[in-house]
Design a protein around this motif. Structure first.
Motif, mmCIF file in Angstrom:
data_model
loop_
_atom_site.group_PDB
_atom_site.id
_atom_site.type_symbol
_atom_site.label_atom_id
_atom_site.label_comp_id
_atom_site.label_asym_id
_atom_site.label_seq_id
_atom_site.Cartn_x
_atom_site.Cartn_y
_atom_site.Cartn_z
ATOM 1 N N VAL A 34 20.175 48.341 106.406
ATOM 2 C CA VAL A 34 20.665 47.985 105.071
ATOM 3 C C VAL A 34 19.566 48.230 104.047
ATOM 4 O O VAL A 34 18.408 47.873 104.260
ATOM 5 C CB VAL A 34 21.103 46.504 105.011
ATOM 6 C CG1 VAL A 34 21.517 46.112 103.600
ATOM 7 C CG2 VAL A 34 22.238 46.234 105.980
ATOM 8 N N GLY A 35 19.956 48.823 102.926
ATOM 9 C CA GLY A 35 19.089 48.949 101.763
ATOM 10 C C GLY A 35 19.627 48.034 100.681
ATOM 11 O O GLY A 35 20.837 47.863 100.547
ATOM 12 N N ILE A 111 23.350 47.890 99.284
ATOM 13 C CA ILE A 111 23.849 46.855 98.388
ATOM 14 C C ILE A 111 23.132 47.017 97.059
ATOM 15 O O ILE A 111 21.914 46.882 96.989
ATOM 16 C CB ILE A 111 23.611 45.450 98.970
ATOM 17 C CG1 ILE A 111 24.335 45.311 100.307
ATOM 18 C CG2 ILE A 111 24.072 44.385 97.987
ATOM 19 C CD1 ILE A 111 24.011 44.038 101.064
ATOM 20 N N SER A 112 23.884 47.322 96.016
ATOM 21 C CA SER A 112 23.340 47.472 94.669
ATOM 22 C C SER A 112 23.617 46.176 93.928
ATOM 23 O O SER A 112 24.684 46.000 93.348
ATOM 24 C CB SER A 112 23.991 48.654 93.963
ATOM 25 O OG SER A 112 23.781 49.825 94.710
ATOM 26 N N PHE A 132 27.521 53.816 103.204
ATOM 27 C CA PHE A 132 28.499 52.973 102.519
ATOM 28 C C PHE A 132 27.767 52.169 101.457
ATOM 29 O O PHE A 132 26.749 51.542 101.739
ATOM 30 C CB PHE A 132 29.184 52.034 103.528
ATOM 31 C CG PHE A 132 30.370 51.298 102.979
ATOM 32 C CD1 PHE A 132 31.531 51.965 102.664
ATOM 33 C CD2 PHE A 132 30.312 49.931 102.778
ATOM 34 C CE1 PHE A 132 32.629 51.289 102.155
ATOM 35 C CE2 PHE A 132 31.406 49.241 102.276
ATOM 36 C CZ PHE A 132 32.565 49.925 101.968
ATOM 37 N N LYS A 133 28.284 52.189 100.218
ATOM 38 C CA LYS A 133 27.610 51.552 99.089
ATOM 39 C C LYS A 133 28.481 50.453 98.491
ATOM 40 O O LYS A 133 29.651 50.686 98.182
ATOM 41 C CB LYS A 133 27.286 52.597 98.018
ATOM 42 C CG LYS A 133 26.375 53.693 98.518
ATOM 43 C CD LYS A 133 26.147 54.762 97.473
ATOM 44 C CE LYS A 133 25.299 55.900 98.026
ATOM 45 N NZ LYS A 133 25.038 56.929 97.017
ATOM 46 N N VAL A 134 27.878 49.271 98.335
ATOM 47 C CA VAL A 134 28.560 48.117 97.769
ATOM 48 C C VAL A 134 27.773 47.651 96.560
ATOM 49 O O VAL A 134 26.542 47.620 96.593
ATOM 50 C CB VAL A 134 28.651 46.961 98.791
ATOM 51 C CG1 VAL A 134 29.299 45.747 98.178
ATOM 52 C CG2 VAL A 134 29.388 47.403 100.034
#
Length: 171
Positions: A34-35, A111-112, A132-134
């Motif tokens: 996770v980033g 996660i932004s 995948f970007k949230v």
């Protein structure tokens, strides 16, 4: 001032190009890396971020946090990995190794966690190699999933994130 405006325009064009060329691959792989991108002028709860890694069942070494900082700020950031507006060049060029390594890492989830539409934050989200970007912000098309909540309502974000990741078989 004119050069600053031109530089921002070139980076906005690069963001649009990245968003258009992004290929969304449908998979149900379990999240292992996770980033997390955050604006340190907007959110400083490092304890909650670390707790979120436990909720997502991701090892600490596979959970990387990157924070946008203001170089003119007199207070030191609580985050280890930081970048600033000055680390962005023209046409999507990145100047620092910290930012380059974060962007090139193929995280399973990004996660932004920011609500202000700042170019360096959107730039980082768009250029990330995450699968995948949230995020919280929906004005830009850089996120695959948008969870509309207040930035300080961490429990709602956490519950909704877990709910949707379970639906997508990623947890």
């Amino acid at each position: 001032m004119i050069l600053k405006g031109l530089k921002e325009k070139s980076n906005k064009n690069y963001i649009d190009k990245c968003v258009k060329n992004r290929v969304m691959v449908s998979n149900s792989n379990i999240i292992k890396t996770v980033g997390f991108i955050v604006d340190d002028s907007e959110f400083l709860d490092l304890d909650w971020i670390n707790k979120l890694s436990e909720v997502l069942k991701v090892k600490k070494e596979n959970f990387e946090i990157l924070a946008l900082t203001n170089p003119k700020s007199k207070t030191e950031s609580v985050y280890l990995n930081t970048f600033s507006r000055k680390d962005l060049g023209w046409k999507g060029n990145v100047k620092t190794e910290t930012l380059k390594s974060f962007l090139n890492k193929k995280n399973d989830l990004l996660i932004s966690y920011y609500t202000l539409d700042k170019l360096p934050l959107v730039f980082t989200t768009a250029l990330s190699e995450a699968k995948f970007k949230v995020g919280l912000i929906e004005e830009t098309n850089v996120n695959d999933l948008v969870i509309k909540t207040d930035i300080n309502d961490t429990s709602t974000f956490e519950n909704e994130l877990v709910k949707y990741l379970r639906i997508l078989n990623k947890l």
